[in-house]
Structures are given as structure tokens and as C-alpha cells.
Design a protein around this motif. Structure first.
Motif, PDB file in Angstrom:
ATOM      1  N   THR A   1      -5.228   5.811  -0.690  1.00 34.54           N
ATOM      2  CA  THR A   1      -4.282   4.713  -0.551  1.00 34.54           C
ATOM      3  C   THR A   1      -4.286   3.944  -1.861  1.00 34.54           C
TER       4      THR A   1
ATOM      5  N   ASP B   1      -1.653   4.357   6.102  1.00 34.55           N
ATOM      6  CA  ASP B   1      -0.645   4.814   5.139  1.00 34.55           C
ATOM      7  C   ASP B   1      -0.889   6.257   4.709  1.00 34.55           C
ATOM      8  N   ARG B   2      -2.135   6.612   4.471  1.00 36.04           N
ATOM      9  CA  ARG B   2      -2.412   8.004   4.078  1.00 36.04           C
ATOM     10  C   ARG B   2      -2.302   8.958   5.261  1.00 36.04           C
TER      11      ARG B   2
ATOM     12  N   GLY C   1       0.465   5.285   0.750  1.00 39.34           N
ATOM     13  CA  GLY C   1      -0.399   6.328   1.263  1.00 39.34           C
ATOM     14  C   GLY C   1      -0.066   7.669   0.632  1.00 39.34           C
TER      15      GLY C   1
ATOM     16  N   ARG D   1       0.839  -1.191   0.000  1.00 32.45           N
ATOM     17  CA  ARG D   1       0.000   0.000   0.000  1.00 32.45           C
ATOM     18  C   ARG D   1       0.878   1.245   0.000  1.00 32.45           C
TER      19      ARG D   1
ATOM     20  N   SER E   1      -6.480   3.088   6.643  1.00 35.76           N
ATOM     21  CA  SER E   1      -6.127   4.510   6.585  1.00 35.76           C
ATOM     22  C   SER E   1      -4.709   4.858   7.001  1.00 35.76           C
TER      23      SER E   1
END
Length: 159
Positions: free
Chosen positions: A46, A138-139, A30, A28, A136
Motif C-alpha cells: 500500500t 486497498d491491496r 493498493g 492510499r 490492507s
């Protein structure tokens, strides 16, 4: 401390216009974006990428650059605790160089040590469920990277 490819700072980033921050993971990625005045960093999206397939990841990032109409990029650089560079940091440098070439935009690498831990702490404080945190984190980590860059940019503009 952040640095532009080969420089120990982010002086090459524009001081106005949207910036896009990237928290580069193996599965992933972000993303966070700033407002055009570079005041606030907001978690954006993401990107899910096939494990160890950097080509599709790079294509996805180039597409995100166009969608968000950014003026510069910030790529989290995962340094070791002692500040040394391992394989993940070398991968970040590889991405930074290719993004610079493909987009023509300035790309600053920024030390991202502890951002995922801090993102987890923030999300726990918001009472986010385990599933929400996984989707969420990673972002949110990208937004923490970007917010530290925006603070450095603000000091640069006023200092």
C-alpha cells in the motif's frame, strides 16, 4: 469489463510476465502483483500518498513498476453504479495515460465496481481486525481486480 485506453478489452496486455494492479485512492493506493505465468494475484503493498497530490503518487507507482519488474499494468477504474464515468474515473484515465507514457508499458483500465466491498467481505471472513482491514483493504481490492484480469487473460490464451 476492462479496457485498454480507448478499447473495450484488455487485449493489449501481454499474456505472460508479471502484471501489476493498482487500486487508486486519494490517500492510499493498493497494489497487487501476479506471478510471471499470470496464474495468481497476490496483494503486494500500500502506497501512502499526500491527499490530492498526484505527482508523488505517480512517482511512487513508477517506482513500484520497476521494483516488481512487470510487463503490464491494470488500473482500477471506479465507475458509477450505472456504469457512467465520474471524476474518480477521469482521474484513473489521467493516471493510466501518464503511466503508459512514463513506463512504456501497456495499461488496461478495469471496472472496479464493488471490489472494495468484496475485499471487506473477504477480510471479515478471515476475522481481520478493523486495524488490519484498514491497513490492507486497498491491496486486497487490487488483488481482486487483478484476479479478474488474470481470468480474462486465461480465457484469451485458451480460447
Amino acid at each position: 469489463m476492462g479496457y485498454e485506453l480507448g478499447k473495450r478489452r484488455s487485449d493489449e496486455l501481454p499474456t505472460s510476465g508479471r502484471l501489476l494492479a493498482i487500486d487508486l485512492g486519494e490517500v492510499r493506493i493498493g497494489l497487487a502483483v501476479s506471478d510471471p505465468t499470470q496464474t495468481i494475484a497476490s496483494p503486494s503493498e500500500t502506497l501512502e500518498v499526500p491527499r490530492n497530490q498526484d505527482g508523488p503518487a505517480l512517482d511512487g507507482l513508477v517506482n513500484a513498476v520497476g521494483r516488481h519488474e512487470v510487463a503490464g499494468l491494470v488500473l482500477g477504474e471506479p465507475r458509477q453504479l450505472d456504469g457512467s464515468e465520474g471524476a474518480p474515473a477521469q482521474r484513473a484515465r489521467w493516471f493510466a495515460e501518464r503511466l503508459r507514457k512514463r513506463t512504456g508499458l501497456p495499461v488496461a483500465l478495469w471496472d472496479e465496481r464493488f471490489t472494495t466491498t468484496e475485499a471487506e467481505r473477504v477480510m471479515l471472513a478471515q476475522d481481520a481486525s478493523r486495524a488490519d482491514r484498514r491497513a490492507s483493504i486497498d491491496r486486497v481490492a487490487a488483488s481482486l481486480i487483478l484476479q479478474s484480469v488474470l481470468e480474462a487473460q486465461r480465457r484469451r490464451r485458451t480460447g
